[in-house]
Write a protein that holds these residues in place. Structure first.
Motif, PDB file in Angstrom:
ATOM      1  N   GLU A   7      50.534 -16.031 -65.530  1.00  0.00           N
ATOM      2  CA  GLU A   7      51.343 -14.960 -65.015  1.00  0.00           C
ATOM      3  C   GLU A   7      50.670 -14.712 -63.557  1.00  0.00           C
ATOM      4  O   GLU A   7      51.268 -14.451 -62.368  1.00  0.00           O
ATOM      5  N   ILE A  10      51.357 -17.530 -61.342  1.00  0.00           N
ATOM      6  CA  ILE A  10      52.660 -17.553 -60.555  1.00  0.00           C
ATOM      7  C   ILE A  10      52.933 -16.463 -59.717  1.00  0.00           C
ATOM      8  O   ILE A  10      53.597 -16.779 -58.442  1.00  0.00           O
ATOM      9  N   ALA A  14      53.950 -17.345 -55.578  1.00  0.00           N
ATOM     10  CA  ALA A  14      54.832 -16.468 -55.098  1.00  0.00           C
ATOM     11  C   ALA A  14      54.192 -15.950 -53.669  1.00  0.00           C
ATOM     12  O   ALA A  14      55.103 -15.773 -52.738  1.00  0.00           O
ATOM     13  N   VAL A  31      61.703 -16.834 -61.064  1.00  0.00           N
ATOM     14  CA  VAL A  31      61.085 -16.772 -62.246  1.00  0.00           C
ATOM     15  C   VAL A  31      61.811 -16.406 -63.396  1.00  0.00           C
ATOM     16  O   VAL A  31      62.876 -15.793 -63.308  1.00  0.00           O
ATOM     17  N   TYR A  33      62.242 -14.572 -66.172  1.00  0.00           N
ATOM     18  CA  TYR A  33      61.793 -13.249 -66.783  1.00  0.00           C
ATOM     19  C   TYR A  33      61.847 -12.996 -68.221  1.00  0.00           C
ATOM     20  O   TYR A  33      61.233 -12.149 -68.960  1.00  0.00           O
ATOM     21  N   TYR A  36      58.427 -14.519 -69.063  1.00  0.00           N
ATOM     22  CA  TYR A  36      57.233 -13.710 -68.544  1.00  0.00           C
ATOM     23  C   TYR A  36      57.826 -12.582 -68.219  1.00  0.00           C
ATOM     24  O   TYR A  36      57.953 -11.720 -67.171  1.00  0.00           O
ATOM     25  N   TYR A  69      57.224  -9.207 -59.629  1.00  0.00           N
ATOM     26  CA  TYR A  69      57.206 -10.327 -58.882  1.00  0.00           C
ATOM     27  C   TYR A  69      57.768 -10.166 -57.515  1.00  0.00           C
ATOM     28  O   TYR A  69      57.399 -10.584 -56.291  1.00  0.00           O
TER      29      TYR A  69
END
Length: 187
Positions: A7, A10, A14, A31, A33, A36, A69
């Motif tokens: 995570e 990621i 991002a 992503v 969700y 994650y 995110y």
């Protein structure tokens, strides 16, 4: 908040993609969700950019109504082009920029300066219509003691160093989960 290594990667990717998208038509990866769910949670986040070990931009949100995110993506772009202390990041600098992300806890009142724990608590000062914030890693990075940390938050908010000695300021604290590209490359 706890995040897995995946995570964190990621979010760092991002943030980097968000910054490079300023110069290209590159779209952010979607992503999942479901896979994650922590990345969908609502939390404040700051993105700090450094270049050759020197601050190049730092902007974020104390709280956010968006998924984490999206909050990180927005903060990354703002840190790159909207930090008033620096000119916007140029495309030629991208390879030299290092990214650090701080995921913030909910702020809580600090009723006494004795409650501040250096290296654990970030500070938010709200006084006379002004607001300033220092991340918990700041006093560690600059070898500050508690008095210097209080001086720094006063100065960040536009007050003189030592202002905190004249009255009990309205301070809030928060903790942060802090991670960066370099540390994740080493793991």
């Amino acid at each position: 908040m706890e995040l897995s290594q995946e995570e964190k990667k990621i979010l760092l990717k991002a943030a980097r993609t968000s910054i490079s998208s300023i110069f290209t038509d590159e779209k952010l990866p979607q992503v999942d969700y479901e896979k994650y769910p922590a990345l969908k949670s609502h939390a404040g986040a700051f993105v700090t950019l450094t270049e050759h070990g020197r601050l190049r931009g730092c902007i974020g949100y104390i709280t956010s109504d968006k998924p984490l995110y999206e909050t990180v993506c927005d903060a990354a772009i703002s840190a790159a082009i909207n930090d008033p202390r620096f000119p916007p990041v140029r495309e030629s600098e991208l390879d030299d920029i290092e990214i650090e992300i701080s995921i913030l806890s909910e702020p809580f009142p600090l009723n006494s300066y004795d409650d501040i724990i250096i290296g654990k608590h970030g500070l938010i000062l709200e006084e006379k219509g002004r607001r300033g914030l220092l991340l918990p890693q700041v006093p560690i990075e600059h070898n500050m003691n508690k008095e210097q940390y209080l001086d720094a938050i006063c100065q960040k908010t536009g007050f003189p160093a030592g202002y905190w000695r004249t009255k009990q300021l309205k301070l809030s604290g928060f903790t942060a989960l802090v991670f960066n590209e370099k540390e994740l490359e080493e793991k």
